[in-house]
Design a protein around this motif. Structure first.
Motif, PDB file in Angstrom:
ATOM      1  N   ASP A 294      10.656   8.926 -12.033  1.00 22.36           N
ATOM      2  CA  ASP A 294       9.774   8.239 -11.587  1.00 22.36           C
ATOM      3  C   ASP A 294      10.427   6.290 -11.553  1.00 22.36           C
ATOM      4  N   SER A 295      10.526   5.504 -10.401  1.00 20.13           N
ATOM      5  CA  SER A 295      10.528   4.163 -11.027  1.00 20.13           C
ATOM      6  C   SER A 295       9.598   3.759 -11.409  1.00 20.13           C
ATOM      7  N   TYR A 296       9.644   2.872 -12.525  1.00 17.90           N
ATOM      8  CA  TYR A 296       9.018   2.453 -13.323  1.00 17.90           C
ATOM      9  C   TYR A 296       9.122  -0.035 -13.124  1.00 17.90           C
ATOM     10  N   VAL A 297       8.314  -0.554 -12.028  1.00 19.89           N
ATOM     11  CA  VAL A 297       8.354  -1.662 -11.836  1.00 19.89           C
ATOM     12  C   VAL A 297       7.034  -2.289 -11.987  1.00 19.89           C
TER      13      VAL A 297
ATOM     14  N   LYS B 259      11.543 -10.222  -4.588  1.00 18.94           N
ATOM     15  CA  LYS B 259      11.039  -9.498  -5.377  1.00 18.94           C
ATOM     16  C   LYS B 259      12.524  -7.346  -5.867  1.00 18.94           C
TER      17      LYS B 259
ATOM     18  N   ALA C  57      14.325   8.726  -6.406  1.00 21.17           N
ATOM     19  CA  ALA C  57      13.106   6.962  -6.467  1.00 21.17           C
ATOM     20  C   ALA C  57      14.001   5.816  -5.337  1.00 21.17           C
TER      21      ALA C  57
ATOM     22  N   ASP D 283      10.431   9.401  -5.718  1.00 21.87           N
ATOM     23  CA  ASP D 283       9.097   8.195  -6.074  1.00 21.87           C
ATOM     24  C   ASP D 283       9.745   7.733  -5.676  1.00 21.87           C
TER      25      ASP D 283
ATOM     26  N   ALA E 298       1.278   2.926  -3.596  1.00 22.86           N
ATOM     27  CA  ALA E 298      -0.005   2.352  -3.683  1.00 22.86           C
ATOM     28  C   ALA E 298      -0.778   4.352  -4.855  1.00 22.86           C
ATOM     29  N   GLY E 299      -0.015   4.524  -4.158  1.00 24.92           N
ATOM     30  CA  GLY E 299      -0.547   6.298  -4.321  1.00 24.92           C
ATOM     31  C   GLY E 299      -1.061   7.118  -3.610  1.00 24.92           C
TER      32      GLY E 299
ATOM     33  N   TYR F 193      13.831  -2.873 -14.129  1.00 24.85           N
ATOM     34  CA  TYR F 193      13.146  -1.707 -13.476  1.00 24.85           C
ATOM     35  C   TYR F 193      13.961  -0.970 -13.824  1.00 24.85           C
TER      36      TYR F 193
ATOM     37  N   PRO G  41      -1.610  -3.770  -7.339  1.00 23.67           N
ATOM     38  CA  PRO G  41      -0.069  -3.739  -7.553  1.00 23.67           C
ATOM     39  C   PRO G  41       0.712  -3.457  -8.373  1.00 23.67           C
ATOM     40  N   ARG G  42       2.144  -2.872  -8.563  1.00 22.79           N
ATOM     41  CA  ARG G  42       2.680  -2.743  -9.701  1.00 22.79           C
ATOM     42  C   ARG G  42       1.879  -2.344 -10.866  1.00 22.79           C
TER      43      ARG G  42
ATOM     44  N   ASP H 271      12.940  -8.614 -10.748  1.00 22.16           N
ATOM     45  CA  ASP H 271      11.687  -9.404 -11.331  1.00 22.16           C
ATOM     46  C   ASP H 271      12.054  -8.973 -12.782  1.00 22.16           C
TER      47      ASP H 271
ATOM     48  N   GLY I 223      -5.979   0.297   0.353  1.00 24.09           N
ATOM     49  CA  GLY I 223      -4.929  -0.703   0.392  1.00 24.09           C
ATOM     50  C   GLY I 223      -4.380  -0.234  -1.156  1.00 24.09           C
ATOM     51  N   ASP I 224      -3.441  -1.551  -1.710  1.00 21.63           N
ATOM     52  CA  ASP I 224      -3.296  -1.809  -3.455  1.00 21.63           C
ATOM     53  C   ASP I 224      -4.089  -2.545  -3.638  1.00 21.63           C
TER      54      ASP I 224
ATOM     55  N   ALA J 218       0.676  -1.330  -0.214  1.00 21.60           N
ATOM     56  CA  ALA J 218       0.306  -0.149   0.056  1.00 21.60           C
ATOM     57  C   ALA J 218       1.390   1.227   0.141  1.00 21.60           C
TER      58      ALA J 218
ATOM     59  N   LYS K 241       8.433   2.886  -5.460  1.00 19.45           N
ATOM     60  CA  LYS K 241       7.326   2.337  -5.120  1.00 19.45           C
ATOM     61  C   LYS K 241       8.146   1.484  -4.769  1.00 19.45           C
TER      62      LYS K 241
ATOM     63  N   ILE L 267      12.806   1.684  -4.196  1.00 17.16           N
ATOM     64  CA  ILE L 267      12.065   1.245  -4.977  1.00 17.16           C
ATOM     65  C   ILE L 267      12.618   0.010  -3.362  1.00 17.16           C
TER      66      ILE L 267
ATOM     67  N   CYS M 101       2.504   0.714 -12.757  1.00 20.08           N
ATOM     68  CA  CYS M 101       3.228   0.916 -13.206  1.00 20.08           C
ATOM     69  C   CYS M 101       4.971   0.919 -12.782  1.00 20.08           C
TER      70      CYS M 101
ATOM     71  N   ARG N 131      -1.165   6.395 -10.599  1.00 17.49           N
ATOM     72  CA  ARG N 131      -1.377   5.427  -9.510  1.00 17.49           C
ATOM     73  C   ARG N 131      -2.718   6.088  -8.251  1.00 17.49           C
TER      74      ARG N 131
END
Lengths: 377, 377
Positions: free
Chosen positions: B93-96, A174, A132, A166, A49-50, B179, B374-375, B176, B370-371, A46, A168, A134, B377, B263
């Motif tokens: 921004d990180s992307y996962v 993972k 950022a 940011d 999750a933004g 990223y 998840p993931r 994973d 909650g989420d 969460a 995530k 992770i 973006c 998100r």
């Protein structure tokens, strides 16, 4: 349709308008009273999750530590004041070091200093950073707070602000606790133009201090090796103070190229210069400053200190006749006390780094093929 | 000491000087001939070590796809040309996202468009991006090439260049696949000043197109759900063209705030505005554009489209008397054809988002706790 649903539907339709409004008003009050507080001890999905948890994490951990007028709006990006005159410089690096905490630093100051240094190596004055994260589900928020506090302190020391970021979160397994990617912007003052291709025969090659301390420290911090070296700490440090002094002392293009000797160490940096400028770099092994603890650990591990990462040392190539001025400037700064001229640029053989050994021999210092020290930064 | 070592030592010492030089020269030729080529099919730790393999990967994959004069020196950072006049904007921004490839896009264009959009939401014209990769050992280089190609194409479409980057590799099971963290810089033209706190009662709330397509598409791409929706693709797209049109059509501060609904979706964006400006956001449920496929999938999944991420849709709040001009400007662009006024800003109740439902009721649209996805973006 079962009875409960029927009742609900009837109730909704049957309730008069004022009651409904009261219900909404009550709900409004309840929502308003639930102001965000960070109660969890571990990162959950969460937090990425933004929503409410993300917001709380950002406000309670990141904003609290990094607070500045650019970050404060917590918008999609930061709108900055016009930067000082000159060409903008822009850089980024991800940090995946393991362990996250090691003698002399942690992933936090590594991530700040590394990006500050990449800007400084372009001849730029670093101004602003992004950060950022992770995070792995289950990562202790206590550890995150420690890392963020080190980042804030490192940013203060380097004179930069962290203006945007940011977070995530990925599931357990993972990631490896915490990865950080910083980017940085700064300005290159007019007249400064550095680059590996500016290096030319006759130039002097300087390192700013003893090499290999970061890499060996992290290696030993992983445990599993029967080596103790109590006096070894990472050299992680911001080099922008040092580069400013150097550029002042050797103006007019007399500083040719600056490179921080991170992954792959001094050997890799020198090889990149040799190849880019199509020159030879000739290094005197005995002139390269290496602390006894680093030398000892490297011998036991079977690695050459020239390939070991530093996070607060740089290689500077300056015009041959500026070597003394450069050295004096570097040594006037606490981070450059151990600076030394370690070699010179020659014409032949182009593209190669040659090491003159203590025994009068010469060997080629090639680029690294494997990875003796993975995840060192 | 065994025999072999003895022989070697004797041989070295016993060999006359010219022979030694020949040996070095021969070695020099061998090193020079071994120019970097990317032969591996999978990412190894060596690709992140900063040595020969890293260099080859960067040249063969990243430089090849992103080539531009700022990136070409492959230095620690990029030195840019002075940017256009105005305040600089900076974002990251990180992307996962998982899976990495999904209908309508992959992590590559997501990472480019996301950062382009964050700059556009500040009112900035995006100029340059950085790209930092955290790769898992064993990741197929073929997949990396696909992702990088999508990034290059997305950058071209958005009119930005990728000028600097980084690659780290972590061991199997510590990430994973791939990223990506992008950062971006751009310039906010003089006179543009957007922000959630600029929103005021009487303003109109616009969304630029049907919502929730990215989130639902990624959710379905994960499989395991017995839902098929062949016509569903991610909405990932660069919004800077759209924002430029909008800012031109509604000058003089009449555009109050822009937010891309990633998100947490539109609901989260509206809540952030309501809280920052201490106003109420009143949305008419029937006015919110949602494609039938998204609505259907959301019903089956039990989630509200208002909370589902978009990656190419934004919420724009404009002065009430500029709503028509804003809508016309947005609809003149292919990415804004489905733009709609979905609500308005009111004074009461401050800090909350209210949804007027089709049945004449009102409900509070709270922030996500909650989420559910998840993931994404």
């Amino acid at each position: 349709m079962n009875g409960d649903e029927n009742t609900l539907a009837l109730g909704e339709r049957g309730r008069p308008a004022p009651n409904r409004e009261e219900l909404v008003l009550e709900r409004i009050e309840r929502v308003r009273r639930s102001r965000p507080r960070l109660r969890e001890e571990l990162i959950t999905l969460a937090h990425g999750a933004g929503g409410k948890a993300s917001r709380t994490l950002v406000e309670a951990v990141f904003l609290e530590a990094f607070r500045n007028p650019f970050l404060e709006p917590l918008a999609d990006g930061a709108v900055l004041e016009a930067m000082e005159h000159g060409e903008p410089a822009f850089t980024t690096d991800s940090y995946v070091v393991t362990p996250l905490f090691f003698p002399g630093g942690d992933i936090g100051d590594l991530a700040v200093n590394g990006t500050v240094n990449d800007l400084a190596m372009c001849g730029a004055r670093p101004a602003h950073l992004s950060a950022a994260f992770i995070l792995e589900e289950g990562f202790p928020i206590r550890d995150l707070r420690l890392i963020v506090a080190t980042m804030a302190e490192a940013a203060r020391a380097a004179g930069v602000t962290i203006v945007t970021g940011d977070t995530k979160v990925v599931q357990r397994g993972k990631a490896d606790g915490c990865y950080i990617t910083t980017a940085g912007v700064g300005t290159v003052p007019a007249g400064v133009r550095l680059g590996a291709s500016a290096v030319r025969p006759g130039d002097a090659v300087i390192v700013s201090g003893p090499i290999g301390e970061h890499g060996v420290t992290v290696m030993l911090a992983r445990g599993g090796l029967d080596i103790e070296a109590d006096d070894l700490v990472s050299d992680t440090a911001p080099l922008n103070g040092l580069t400013a002094l150097l550029l002042d002392a050797c103006p007019g293009g007399r500083v040719r190229c600056l490179r921080d000797a991170t992954r792959g160490g001094v050997a890799t940096v020198l090889n990149e210069m040799a190849q880019a400028a199509e020159v030879a770099v000739v290094v005197a092994e005995e002139a390269v400053p290496v602390r006894p603890a680093v030398r000892g650990a490297c011998e036991l591990l079977g690695i050459d200190p020239l390939y070991v990462a530093c996070e607060g040392r740089m290689v500077a190539v300056v015009a041959g006749d500026s070597a003394d001025a450069a050295l004096a400037a570097l040594r006037s700064h606490p981070l450059g006390e151990g600076a030394a001229v370690v070699g010179r640029i020659a014409e032949d053989p182009p593209g190669l780094v040659l090491l003159k050994t203590g025994f009068g021999g010469t060997r080629i210092v090639d680029v690294l093929v494997g990875d003796p020290l993975p995840r060192i930064c």
